[in-house]
Structures are given as C-alpha cells and as structure tokens.
Motif scaffolding. Sequence first.
Motif, mmCIF file in Angstrom:
data_model
loop_
_atom_site.group_PDB
_atom_site.id
_atom_site.type_symbol
_atom_site.label_atom_id
_atom_site.label_comp_id
_atom_site.label_asym_id
_atom_site.label_seq_id
_atom_site.Cartn_x
_atom_site.Cartn_y
_atom_site.Cartn_z
ATOM 1 N N ARG A 162 -28.334 -7.822 -17.020
ATOM 2 C CA ARG A 162 -27.808 -8.940 -17.843
ATOM 3 C C ARG A 162 -27.563 -10.423 -17.266
ATOM 4 O O ARG A 162 -28.011 -11.114 -18.054
ATOM 5 C CB ARG A 162 -26.340 -8.337 -18.460
ATOM 6 N N TRP A 166 -18.566 -7.881 -18.549
ATOM 7 C CA TRP A 166 -17.890 -7.809 -17.302
ATOM 8 C C TRP A 166 -18.658 -6.578 -16.573
ATOM 9 O O TRP A 166 -19.262 -5.578 -16.980
ATOM 10 C CB TRP A 166 -16.586 -7.174 -17.982
ATOM 11 N N ARG A 206 -14.293 -7.362 -13.003
ATOM 12 C CA ARG A 206 -12.941 -6.994 -13.111
ATOM 13 C C ARG A 206 -12.357 -6.943 -11.878
ATOM 14 O O ARG A 206 -12.220 -6.027 -11.094
ATOM 15 C CB ARG A 206 -12.816 -5.690 -13.762
ATOM 16 N N ILE A 255 -14.135 -13.502 -23.468
ATOM 17 C CA ILE A 255 -15.212 -12.994 -22.562
ATOM 18 C C ILE A 255 -15.669 -11.760 -23.358
ATOM 19 O O ILE A 255 -15.039 -10.759 -23.371
ATOM 20 C CB ILE A 255 -15.035 -12.945 -21.409
ATOM 21 N N PRO A 256 -17.057 -11.393 -23.928
ATOM 22 C CA PRO A 256 -17.488 -10.325 -24.577
ATOM 23 C C PRO A 256 -17.376 -9.325 -23.564
ATOM 24 O O PRO A 256 -17.880 -9.550 -22.252
ATOM 25 C CB PRO A 256 -18.948 -10.686 -24.857
ATOM 26 N N GLY A 257 -17.180 -8.101 -23.826
ATOM 27 C CA GLY A 257 -16.781 -6.981 -23.199
ATOM 28 C C GLY A 257 -17.979 -6.526 -22.373
ATOM 29 O O GLY A 257 -18.127 -6.300 -21.294
ATOM 30 N N PHE A 258 -19.191 -6.663 -22.700
ATOM 31 C CA PHE A 258 -20.525 -6.323 -22.387
ATOM 32 C C PHE A 258 -20.707 -7.213 -21.094
ATOM 33 O O PHE A 258 -21.634 -6.815 -20.292
ATOM 34 C CB PHE A 258 -21.578 -6.527 -23.227
ATOM 35 N N THR A 288 -8.985 -14.649 -20.444
ATOM 36 C CA THR A 288 -10.360 -14.229 -20.610
ATOM 37 C C THR A 288 -10.639 -13.500 -21.829
ATOM 38 O O THR A 288 -11.419 -12.748 -22.064
ATOM 39 C CB THR A 288 -10.406 -13.240 -19.419
ATOM 40 N N ALA A 289 -9.607 -13.727 -23.042
ATOM 41 C CA ALA A 289 -9.929 -13.082 -24.132
ATOM 42 C C ALA A 289 -11.084 -13.302 -24.835
ATOM 43 O O ALA A 289 -11.652 -12.404 -25.570
ATOM 44 C CB ALA A 289 -8.687 -13.332 -25.074
ATOM 45 N N LYS A 296 -18.193 -4.041 -12.777
ATOM 46 C CA LYS A 296 -17.413 -3.499 -11.708
ATOM 47 C C LYS A 296 -17.586 -3.775 -10.335
ATOM 48 O O LYS A 296 -18.876 -4.172 -10.148
ATOM 49 C CB LYS A 296 -17.553 -1.819 -11.879
#
Length: 249
Positions: free
Chosen positions: A224, A198, A179, A193-196, A190-191, A200
């Motif tokens: 991951r 990402w 992020r 791209i699966p949330g999992f 980036t829409a 920090k």
Amino acid sequence: MPTALITGATAGLGAAFARRLAAEAFSLVLVARDEARLAESAGQLKLRYGVDVETLPADLTTDEGLAAVEARVRQGVDLLVNNAGFGHHGRFPDVPAADEVRMLKLHCEAVLRLTLAALPGMRERERGAIVNVASVAAFFSRGTYSASKAWVVNFSESAAADIGDPRIKIMALCPGFVRTEFHQRAGMDTAGIPGFLWLKADDVVREGLRDLALGKRVSVPDVRYKTIVALGRLVPRGLQHYVSSRIGR
C-alpha cells in the motif's frame, strides 16, 4: 551472540524490534528515557527469550544523553537501530523553535552521531548493520517532521554509498501509519486516517529486517505504501501537500 542497540526501545517499533531480535538470539541494549519502563521491558524479554538485555536510560535530545549512548555504541554493536523519534501536533511555524530544534537533534543529530560511533567497529570487524527509522512522510512535504525524515533517508543512502562495503548495511526504514503510541504522545487527531492505511509494528519490523538482509538502502514496508510513494512522485508537489494536510503526517 550478536548485539543490537535500539533507541526508543520501550514502545511501538522499538519494542517490536526488541521482540524480533530477541527471538533471533540477539543480546539487546535498550535505550529510552523512562528507566522504570526500560527495566520492565528488559525483564519481560529476558523471561520470554532468555537473552541478555542491558538497559541505558538516556534522553537523546540532550548532550549528556547522546554522549552516553555514543560511548556504549563505541564499545561495539552488530546492529544499531536508530528508532527514537516524536512528532508535533502543531503546524509550522506555530510550533515553538525550541521544540523544532529538539526534533532535529533527535531525528538528525542523534542518527548522525550514533551512526558515526558504530561504524569504526563495524569496519574493523568487516560486518554490521544500521537501521535508521524514517517515515513515508519523508517523500512528502509536511513541516519539520517530514523534512527531518527526508534527511534520514538521504543520509542513510549517502552513508551506505560512501562506505561502499556490502558487509556493512545502512538502511532507512520508511513505514506509514503504525499502531503505536506515537500519535497519542504528539497529541495528534488520527480520526480522519482511513483504517486501511494502518500497519502493525511487528509486520513493519519483519519486512524491514528482510529488506536489510537483501541489502536495500531504503525500505518502504507494505505494498500500500509502496504504491503511495510511487504515485506521490508522479503528482504535482502542490497536490501532494494538499493531500498530506488533509490526511495527516
């Protein structure tokens, strides 16, 4: 007090490195193109952590900017973080050649030259460390970006092996999706791209510095992405390219 020089230091991973190293009582040399933003970042770090912060406005895609940072690195740094980088929203070969060459100058030539500038002092002092920020994309085929990051990984491993001194650490840091402002600046969507997936920035930096202390030459933060890289080595290259194209860089 040790000194760290960070390129691309005003946002994303570069800013996260600056915060972490300031908290560990490093003096900082922050390098970026935006002089006003550099001054703002330096002021905040000085106020919060009470450390010395030097700013060096420079565009590492130009000979003048790169030479200026080389000269500062030769004055002596204990930790060099080659973090500056960018991406293209277009695909090869649609991206203009001049833009591709700018990317190679920043991702490859700047990393090479700043590493060479740092090493004589580190070898003389018999200590030091260099973190070259690459990407998980280095392990997959995805245009000039992944090719340049693959070079960073290979170069970092090769340089560490050639130096052959455990007191001088050279490591490629290979994060996945983080992020930061990176994708917005590149105009990437980036829409999908699966949330999992990402991460920090602060977590990436923490794990990367831990791996550096352990003497690793390549760091892939987060289980991951360790799994993704491991699986990527088992599947055919054609399938790798298909998945990379569908998900993004």
